[in-house]
Design a protein around this motif. Structure first.
Motif, mmCIF file in Angstrom:
data_model
loop_
_atom_site.group_PDB
_atom_site.id
_atom_site.type_symbol
_atom_site.label_atom_id
_atom_site.label_comp_id
_atom_site.label_asym_id
_atom_site.label_seq_id
_atom_site.Cartn_x
_atom_site.Cartn_y
_atom_site.Cartn_z
ATOM 1 N N GLU A 1 0.882 -1.171 0.161
ATOM 2 C CA GLU A 1 0.018 -0.029 -0.017
ATOM 3 C C GLU A 1 0.846 1.369 0.098
ATOM 4 O O GLU A 1 1.884 1.247 0.781
ATOM 5 C CB GLU A 1 -0.893 0.036 1.069
ATOM 6 C CG GLU A 1 -1.852 -1.102 1.220
ATOM 7 C CD GLU A 1 -3.103 -0.928 0.199
ATOM 8 O OE1 GLU A 1 -3.564 0.387 0.021
ATOM 9 O OE2 GLU A 1 -3.462 -1.787 -0.611
ATOM 10 N N PRO B 1 0.776 5.621 0.431
ATOM 11 C CA PRO B 1 0.118 6.477 0.819
ATOM 12 C C PRO B 1 0.239 7.803 0.019
ATOM 13 O O PRO B 1 1.178 7.996 -0.656
ATOM 14 C CB PRO B 1 0.841 7.081 2.291
ATOM 15 C CG PRO B 1 2.321 6.585 2.075
ATOM 16 C CD PRO B 1 2.201 5.185 1.005
ATOM 17 N N THR C 1 -4.853 5.911 0.499
ATOM 18 C CA THR C 1 -3.691 4.808 0.004
ATOM 19 C C THR C 1 -4.154 4.223 -1.137
ATOM 20 O O THR C 1 -5.520 4.026 -1.616
ATOM 21 C CB THR C 1 -3.563 3.615 1.127
ATOM 22 O OG1 THR C 1 -4.670 2.963 1.154
ATOM 23 C CG2 THR C 1 -3.044 4.601 2.367
#
Length: 337
Positions: free
Chosen positions: A63, A65, A70
């Motif tokens: 993931e 940001p 995200t």
């Protein structure tokens, strides 16, 4: 009507005829519903139109940001991978995903020997301009800053993509060249959309073998920029109309086009613009493929060659950023068994 010389290659011609005879997009259904149907159709056709994934490629999901949340991404690499290539999938900014381009990303990693990071940027119309492009830019910057912790080499970083993804990659490269982003060694633009303001891409009268259709481009514009597109936004997303920053001379560029592609001419025009500005540009043109046909590697030797040319350029620019001239002759030299 603009008639393109030549013919679409063998089995791809049959696929194109089926595509041209299919029903147009149902405007009464939501983009999300159409997107899911498209994904289901692609999954169902994978074993028939895309060659099997290669062995020896490991993956890792992560993931990243970004502003407002995200986004997902997937790392593909083989043992001994050198450098990092950030890849943005195609799909007119409202279709496509990391999952749907998974086999292609595996082949890029296998053939290039470079770690490929495929980015699941957010899609329009739920996430309109500039969110998808900003996601790509922020993901690239994040990987440059944090890639080492993931076992990547952010000191040798490139970007690339197909169609809308190539548009995003070109905008990201321009931002990086202006100082708003990390240093890049290269960009690879496959069938790029380079000019949203080009009236020719919206003209209905064109060789019917050319894809995407005028309606497809108009729909993509509406999803990304809204019902009343603002010229200044389309201009900002049109690399062909950009003032090329001096920093672009440090970003080696491959631009790949197809003969039966509505976006062909503006893609080639962008190559000429960069050349005039002193950027080192390599071009590759597939004379027998339509836009989207390059992914149909189970049906086409030309599509396999196209994928190999992309990967070879990534390999050359990362293994030795100063020695990549051999890619200039790849058009006639590379075949994939």
């Amino acid at each position: 009507m603009s008639i393109r010389a030549g013919e679409v290659e063998g089995p791809l011609g049959e696929v194109l005829r089926v595509m041209m005879a299919s029903e147009p997009v149902d405007q009464e259904r939501s983009a999300a519903e159409q997107r899911e149907e498209n994904a289901q159709l692609w999954r169902a056709s994978l074993e028939f139109v895309v060659r099997p994934a290669p062995e020896g490629v490991t993956t890792e999901d992560l993931e990243i940001p970004v502003k407002g949340g995200t986004i997902g991404a997937r790392i593909y690499r083989c043992e001994g991978a050198v450098g990092t290539h950030v890849f943005f999938h195609g799909g007119a900014y409202w279709l496509g995903s990391v999952e749907l381009s998974d086999i292609h990303s595996r082949w890029l990693a296998k053939l290039s020997g470079v770690a490929i990071v495929s980015v699941d940027y957010r899609l329009a119309p739920e996430h309109p301009y500039p969110i998808p492009i900003d996601d790509c830019a922020e993901a690239t910057a994040w990987l440059a800053a944090n890639g080492a912790e993931l076992g990547l080499d952010p000191s040798s970083l490139s970007v690339g993509g197909e169609s809308a993804g190539a548009n995003a990659a070109a905008v990201v490269a321009l931002r990086c060249a202006s100082g708003d982003g990390p240093r890049l060694v290269a960009q690879v633009l496959s069938v790029p959309l380079t000019d949203w303001l080009d009236a020719a891409i919206y003209e209905a009268e064109m060789d019917p073998r050319c894809t995407p259709t005028a309606a497809d481009i108009t729909l993509a514009r509406r999803h990304l920029f809204g019902e009343a597109p603002r010229p200044e936004q389309m201009l900002a997303a049109s690399p062909l109309r950009a003032v090329i920053p001096d920093g672009m001379r440090g970003i080696k560029t491959m631009i790949m086009t197809n003969q039966f592609d509505r976006l062909r001419d503006s893609g080639q025009a962008y190559a000429q613009l960069l050349l005039r500005e002193g950027v080192e540009v390599t071009t590759y043109h597939a004379p027998d493929i339509f836009h989207g046909g390059t992914g149909m590697t189970a049906l086409s030797a030309s599509a396999c060659r196209y994928e190999a040319v992309y990967a070879a350029y990534v390999r050359e620019t990362h293994r030795d950023p100063h020695c990549y001239g051999s890619c200039r002759s790849l058009g006639a030299a590379i075949w994939v068994k």
